[in-house]
Design an enzyme around this catalytic site. Structure first.
Site, PDB file in Angstrom:
ATOM      1  N   HIS A  36       0.609  -1.016   0.245  1.00 32.78           N
ATOM      2  CA  HIS A  36       0.267   0.168  -0.041  1.00 32.78           C
ATOM      3  C   HIS A  36       0.645   1.392  -0.083  1.00 32.78           C
ATOM      4  CE1 HIS A  36      -2.827  -2.304   1.886  1.00 32.78           C
ATOM      5  NE2 HIS A  36      -3.427  -2.492   1.086  1.00 32.78           N
ATOM      6  N   LYS A  86     -17.770  -6.332   8.234  1.00 32.41           N
ATOM      7  CA  LYS A  86     -16.325  -7.133   8.493  1.00 32.41           C
ATOM      8  C   LYS A  86     -15.536  -6.775  10.233  1.00 32.41           C
ATOM      9  CE  LYS A  86     -14.124  -6.651   4.370  1.00 32.41           C
ATOM     10  NZ  LYS A  86     -12.750  -6.395   3.544  1.00 32.41           N
ATOM     11  N   ARG A 145      -1.921  -7.111  -8.514  1.00 29.88           N
ATOM     12  CA  ARG A 145      -0.705  -7.124  -8.167  1.00 29.88           C
ATOM     13  C   ARG A 145      -0.805  -8.368  -8.921  1.00 29.88           C
ATOM     14  NH1 ARG A 145      -2.833  -8.438  -1.550  1.00 29.88           N
ATOM     15  NH2 ARG A 145      -4.907  -8.155  -2.897  1.00 29.88           N
ATOM     16  N   SER A 162      -2.912  -7.816   3.300  1.00 27.29           N
ATOM     17  CA  SER A 162      -3.361  -8.093   4.420  1.00 27.29           C
ATOM     18  C   SER A 162      -3.448  -8.858   4.863  1.00 27.29           C
ATOM     19  CB  SER A 162      -4.489  -6.425   5.124  1.00 27.29           C
ATOM     20  OG  SER A 162      -3.711  -5.412   4.432  1.00 27.29           O
TER      21      SER A 162
HETATM   22  O1  PNS Z   1      -8.928  -3.418   0.715  1.00 22.51           O
HETATM   23  P1  PNS Z   1     -10.291  -3.859  -0.247  1.00 22.51           P
HETATM   24  O2  PNS Z   1     -10.749  -3.939   1.109  1.00 22.51           O
HETATM   25  O3  PNS Z   1     -10.108  -4.199  -1.356  1.00 22.51           O
HETATM   26  O4  PNS Z   1     -11.523  -1.977  -0.453  1.00 22.51           O
HETATM   27  C1  PNS Z   1     -12.215  -2.808  -1.238  1.00 22.51           C
HETATM   28  C2  PNS Z   1     -13.902  -1.213  -1.106  1.00 22.51           C
HETATM   29  C3  PNS Z   1     -13.360  -0.534   0.074  1.00 22.51           C
HETATM   30  C4  PNS Z   1     -12.468  -0.680  -2.607  1.00 22.51           C
HETATM   31  C5  PNS Z   1     -14.675  -1.444  -1.931  1.00 22.51           C
HETATM   32  O5  PNS Z   1     -15.084  -2.830  -1.328  1.00 22.51           O
HETATM   33  C6  PNS Z   1     -15.792  -0.623  -1.528  1.00 22.51           C
HETATM   34  O6  PNS Z   1     -15.840   0.588  -2.944  1.00 22.51           O
HETATM   35  N1  PNS Z   1     -16.911  -0.401  -1.353  1.00 22.51           N
HETATM   36  C7  PNS Z   1     -17.811   0.845  -0.812  1.00 22.51           C
HETATM   37  C8  PNS Z   1     -19.129   0.147  -1.274  1.00 22.51           C
HETATM   38  C9  PNS Z   1     -18.929   0.649  -3.099  1.00 22.51           C
HETATM   39  O7  PNS Z   1     -18.981   1.340  -3.584  1.00 22.51           O
HETATM   40  N2  PNS Z   1     -19.397  -0.976  -3.744  1.00 22.51           N
HETATM   41  C10 PNS Z   1     -20.006  -0.476  -4.498  1.00 22.51           C
HETATM   42  C11 PNS Z   1     -18.833  -0.802  -5.593  1.00 22.51           C
HETATM   43  S1  PNS Z   1     -18.172  -2.266  -6.304  1.00 22.51           S
END
Ligand code: PNS
Length: 172
Positions: free
Chosen positions: A24, A48, A97, A135
Site C-alpha cells: 500500500h 467486517k 498485484r 493484509s
Molecule cells: O481493501 P479492499 O477491501 O479490497 O477495498 C474494497 C473497497 C473499499 C474498495 C470496496 O469494498 C468499496 O469500494 N466499498 C464501498 C461500497 C461500494 O461503493 N460498493 C459498490 C461498488 S463496487
C-alpha cells in the site's frame, strides 16, 4: 474558479488497510506524484471484523503518510462513487498485484462506472517486490509466528508486536 484550480486532479485510494502494508505504501508514494491530492480512505465496514479499529488504522496510515504533503487520510461509508463526488475526486486509484486481483477489480470498476461514469478508476501495477503481500497474509504469517518486518512499516509492526505481547501477558 481559476484555470489552475479547475485542473487539479484529486484521487481517492480506498481500501480496508487492515493493516497497511509496504505494498500500500509503495502505491501511495508513487501515486502521490501523479495527482495533486491523494485521499487515502478507509472503508467503515461494520460487517467486517477488522484486526485494527478504524481509529488505529487511521493513526497508522497518518503516521506512514506524514512524508507526503499532498496525501490525506480519511474514512467513508456508503457508495465509493458518492464519497468521491463529495470529495471532488475524479479518480479512484487501485493497485493490481496479480491476475487474481483483476476479476474483482474489473467488477468493481464496471459497477462504479455504471453508478457514476464521470469517475475513472486508475490502476497501478504493484511493484514486483511487493506483489505477494496482502493484509490477510501478513496477519496470518504474524499469527503463526513468522517474521513480517519486511512486509509492513514499523508503525504497524510495533502495534502488532504490542498486541501479541498484551495477549501473552493476559494469558499468564
Ligand atoms: O481493501 P479492499 O477491501 O479490497 O477495498 C474494497 C473497497 C473499499 C474498495 C470496496 O469494498 C468499496 O469500494 N466499498 C464501498 C461500497 C461500494 O461503493 N460498493 C459498490 C461498488 S463496487
Amino acid at each position: 474558479m481559476s484555470q489552475q484550480q479547475a485542473q487539479r486532479v484529486v484521487a481517492i485510494y480506498p481500501g480496508s488497510f487492515d493493516p497497511i502494508t509496504y505494498g500500500h505504501l509503495d502505491l501511495i508514494r508513487r501515486s502521490s506524484g501523479l495527482f495533486d491530492r491523494l485521499i487515502v480512505s478507509i472503508l467503515r465496514n461494520e460487517a467486517k471484523q477488522p484486526l485494527f479499529s478504524l481509529e488505529e488504522r487511521t493513526d497508522m496510515l497518518r503516521e506512514v503518510a506524514t512524508g507526503f504533503p499532498n496525501v490525506e487520510v480519511d474514512s467513508f461509508d456508503g457508495l465509493l462513487v458518492d464519497y468521491a463526488r463529495r470529495r471532488g475526486a475524479k479518480v479512484v486509484l487501485r493497485g493490481i498485484r496479480a491476475v487474481s486481483d483483476y476479476e474483482y477489480e474489473l467488477q468493481m470498476t464496471h459497477m462504479n462506472r455504471r453508478l457514476n461514469p464521470q469517475i475513472e478508476t486508475v490502476f497501478l501495477m504493484a511493484n514486483d517486490a511487493y506483489s505477494f503481500i496482502s493484509s490477510k497474509l501478513v496477519k496470518e504469517v504474524f499469527r503463526l509466528g513468522g517474521d513480517i518486518s519486511e512486509l509492513v512499516p514499523p508503525a504497524v509492526l510495533d502495534r502488532m508486536l504490542g498486541m501479541a505481547a498484551h495477549r501473552v501477558s493476559d494469558s499468564r
